[in-house]
Scaffold this active site. Structure first.
Site, PDB file in Angstrom:
ATOM      1  N   ARG A  46      69.186  33.409  59.655  1.00 37.48           N
ATOM      2  CA  ARG A  46      67.907  34.895  59.884  1.00 37.48           C
ATOM      3  C   ARG A  46      67.156  34.578  61.093  1.00 37.48           C
ATOM      4  O   ARG A  46      66.219  33.426  61.319  1.00 37.48           O
ATOM      5  CB  ARG A  46      66.775  34.250  58.679  1.00 37.48           C
ATOM      6  CG  ARG A  46      65.642  35.512  59.083  1.00 37.48           C
ATOM      7  CD  ARG A  46      64.872  35.479  57.309  1.00 37.48           C
ATOM      8  NE  ARG A  46      65.078  36.118  56.282  1.00 37.48           N
ATOM      9  CZ  ARG A  46      64.592  36.704  55.172  1.00 37.48           C
ATOM     10  NH1 ARG A  46      63.418  35.931  55.546  1.00 37.48           N
ATOM     11  NH2 ARG A  46      65.068  37.832  54.717  1.00 37.48           N
TER      12      ARG A  46
ATOM     13  N   HIS B 207      69.541  43.908  56.927  1.00 45.42           N
ATOM     14  CA  HIS B 207      69.526  43.387  56.102  1.00 45.42           C
ATOM     15  C   HIS B 207      71.027  43.413  55.227  1.00 45.42           C
ATOM     16  O   HIS B 207      70.691  43.245  53.525  1.00 45.42           O
ATOM     17  CB  HIS B 207      68.017  42.564  55.493  1.00 45.42           C
ATOM     18  CG  HIS B 207      67.580  41.442  54.263  1.00 45.42           C
ATOM     19  ND1 HIS B 207      68.470  41.165  54.952  1.00 45.42           N
ATOM     20  CD2 HIS B 207      66.218  41.943  53.643  1.00 45.42           C
ATOM     21  CE1 HIS B 207      67.681  39.770  53.556  1.00 45.42           C
ATOM     22  NE2 HIS B 207      66.525  40.054  53.433  1.00 45.42           N
TER      23      HIS B 207
ATOM     24  N   GLN C  40      70.619  41.502  51.360  1.00 42.79           N
ATOM     25  CA  GLN C  40      69.548  42.375  50.117  1.00 42.79           C
ATOM     26  C   GLN C  40      70.585  43.662  50.025  1.00 42.79           C
ATOM     27  O   GLN C  40      70.594  43.531  48.704  1.00 42.79           O
ATOM     28  CB  GLN C  40      68.958  42.782  51.382  1.00 42.79           C
ATOM     29  CG  GLN C  40      67.410  43.436  50.341  1.00 42.79           C
ATOM     30  CD  GLN C  40      66.618  42.568  49.501  1.00 42.79           C
ATOM     31  OE1 GLN C  40      66.217  41.636  49.790  1.00 42.79           O
ATOM     32  NE2 GLN C  40      66.568  43.098  48.325  1.00 42.79           N
TER      33      GLN C  40
ATOM     34  N   ASP D 252      60.400  49.948  50.983  1.00 36.73           N
ATOM     35  CA  ASP D 252      59.660  48.156  51.753  1.00 36.73           C
ATOM     36  C   ASP D 252      59.002  48.559  52.763  1.00 36.73           C
ATOM     37  O   ASP D 252      58.096  49.503  52.977  1.00 36.73           O
ATOM     38  CB  ASP D 252      61.189  48.358  52.712  1.00 36.73           C
ATOM     39  CG  ASP D 252      60.859  46.174  53.105  1.00 36.73           C
ATOM     40  OD1 ASP D 252      60.443  45.653  52.238  1.00 36.73           O
ATOM     41  OD2 ASP D 252      61.935  46.662  54.932  1.00 36.73           O
TER      42      ASP D 252
ATOM     43  N   CYS E 154      62.869  45.359  47.664  1.00 40.11           N
ATOM     44  CA  CYS E 154      63.427  44.088  48.498  1.00 40.11           C
ATOM     45  C   CYS E 154      62.356  42.952  47.892  1.00 40.11           C
ATOM     46  O   CYS E 154      63.028  42.315  47.936  1.00 40.11           O
ATOM     47  CB  CYS E 154      64.578  44.065  49.912  1.00 40.11           C
ATOM     48  SG  CYS E 154      62.918  44.419  51.189  1.00 40.11           S
TER      49      CYS E 154
ATOM     50  N   ARG F 127      69.764  38.356  43.826  1.00 39.30           N
ATOM     51  CA  ARG F 127      70.171  38.278  44.781  1.00 39.30           C
ATOM     52  C   ARG F 127      70.876  36.723  45.430  1.00 39.30           C
ATOM     53  O   ARG F 127      71.820  36.721  46.776  1.00 39.30           O
ATOM     54  CB  ARG F 127      69.289  38.309  46.367  1.00 39.30           C
ATOM     55  CG  ARG F 127      67.440  38.675  46.538  1.00 39.30           C
ATOM     56  CD  ARG F 127      67.975  39.526  47.564  1.00 39.30           C
ATOM     57  NE  ARG F 127      69.146  39.338  49.020  1.00 39.30           N
ATOM     58  CZ  ARG F 127      67.902  38.392  50.076  1.00 39.30           C
ATOM     59  NH1 ARG F 127      66.806  38.462  48.779  1.00 39.30           N
ATOM     60  NH2 ARG F 127      68.738  38.090  50.354  1.00 39.30           N
TER      61      ARG F 127
END
Ligand code: CP
Ligand code: NVA
Length: 300
Positions: free
Chosen positions: A97, A124, A127, A215, A255, A283
């Site tokens: 990440r 991402h 996700q 988001d 998310c 996830r």
């Protein structure tokens, strides 16, 4: 042999994406990482992703080693390339990440094992795997469904819109001026067989949608822009009035983490149309499916 990396959803073919989703739902996860490790770098905070990937590795029989950015010091203690070379000697897979997408690209360029993007400023993808898994569980067939994105055309949007393109979901995105998807991304979605209809009016994007997703307005690394963004995104909160314009059986995705009263109203994220808790648990399943796919591929 060059390892198979997963830096964005379209690193998979549509058929492979289905394979990953099927592996995510396998009743007996293969113990394919038995005796092996996963080296996981986190330059940014994480709750879901770190727990999902660590537990996915455990369920595949492996051992995760998570590292925070400062203890590794990319381009301070050593380069991204050197770190990837070193981790390749210890682990069967590397996850990262990172702030700059370029960092994970550089790691992939030097690694001898698969590198998985666990979120960058551009994408991402793990996700998005969980998102389409959640939608497949709810709707069965995804092709022809309509997804409305309300808010910033950010990393989460980019990966989700690619996953949507690859599964036949039509995307309508409502973004304030200056926060819409760029031409390069729209071309990438088109190359994946999809299209994003862009508007500045949330009510237009949401009209008749099967899925409404949003988001945060300010992503990690953009904290200096928070005030400007709060002003730009005024009117883009997903609230009950907006959800009422969507289809009768529409679902809400986020998310997480969510900011109630900013991008989403509390009674939407906590309401009966919200799938966010299923989505967050997915996830784990989706990441496990991906790691199994990559590890199985290494044995081919
Ligand atoms: N959705 C998500 O990636 O959450 P974290 O930032 O907590 O990992
Ligand atoms: N867009 C958000 C997602 C967090 C999971 C960020 O990058 O901070």
């Amino acid at each position: 042999m060059t390892p198979r990396h997963f830096l964005e959803v379209d690193d998979l073919t549509p058929t492979e994406l289905v394979e990953v989703l099927d592996l995510a739902e396998a009743a007996e996860p293969p113990r394919i990482l038995s005796g092996k490790g996963a080296g996981l770098l986190f330059e940014k905070p994480s709750a879901r992703t770190r727990n999902a990937v660590e537990m996915a590795v455990v369920q595949l029989g492996g051992h995760p080693v998570s590292m925070r950015g400062p203890e590794v010091g990319i381009d301070q203690r050593e380069s991204a390339e050197d770190l990837a070379r070193v981790l390749s000697g210890f682990h069967a897979v590397i996850g990262a990440r990172v702030f700059a997408h370029r960092t994970v690209v550089r790691m992939a360029g030097a690694a001898r094992v698969p590198v998985v993007n666990l979120l960058s400023d551009a994408a991402h993808p793990t996700q998005a795997l969980a998102d389409v898994l959640t939608l497949r569980q709810r709707f069965g067939t995804l092709s022809g469904r309509r997804l409305a994105w309300v808010g910033d055309a950010n990393n989460v949007f980019c990966s989700l819109s690619l996953a949507a393109a690859m599964t036949g979901i039509h995307v309508h995105a409502a973004c304030p001026a200056g926060f819409a998807p760029g031409a390069e991304h729209l071309a990438r979605v088109a190359a994946a067989g999809g299209e994003v209809v862009v508007t500045e009016r949330p009510e237009d994007a949401v009209e008749g949608a099967d899925v409404v997703s949003t988001d945060v307005w300010t992503s990690m690394g953009q904290e200096d822009e928070a005030e400007r963004r709060r002003r730009a995104f005024a009117g883009f909160m997903v609230d009950r009035a907006l959800m009422a314009r969507a289809g009768r059986d529409a679902v809400f995705l986020h998310c997480l983490p969510a900011h109630r009263g900013e991008e989403v109203a509390a009674d939407v994220v906590d309401g009966s149309q919200s799938l966010v808790w299923v989505q967050s648990e997915n996830r784990l399943h989706a990441t496990r499916g991906l790691l199994a796919f990559l590890a199985l591929g290494d044995q081919r």
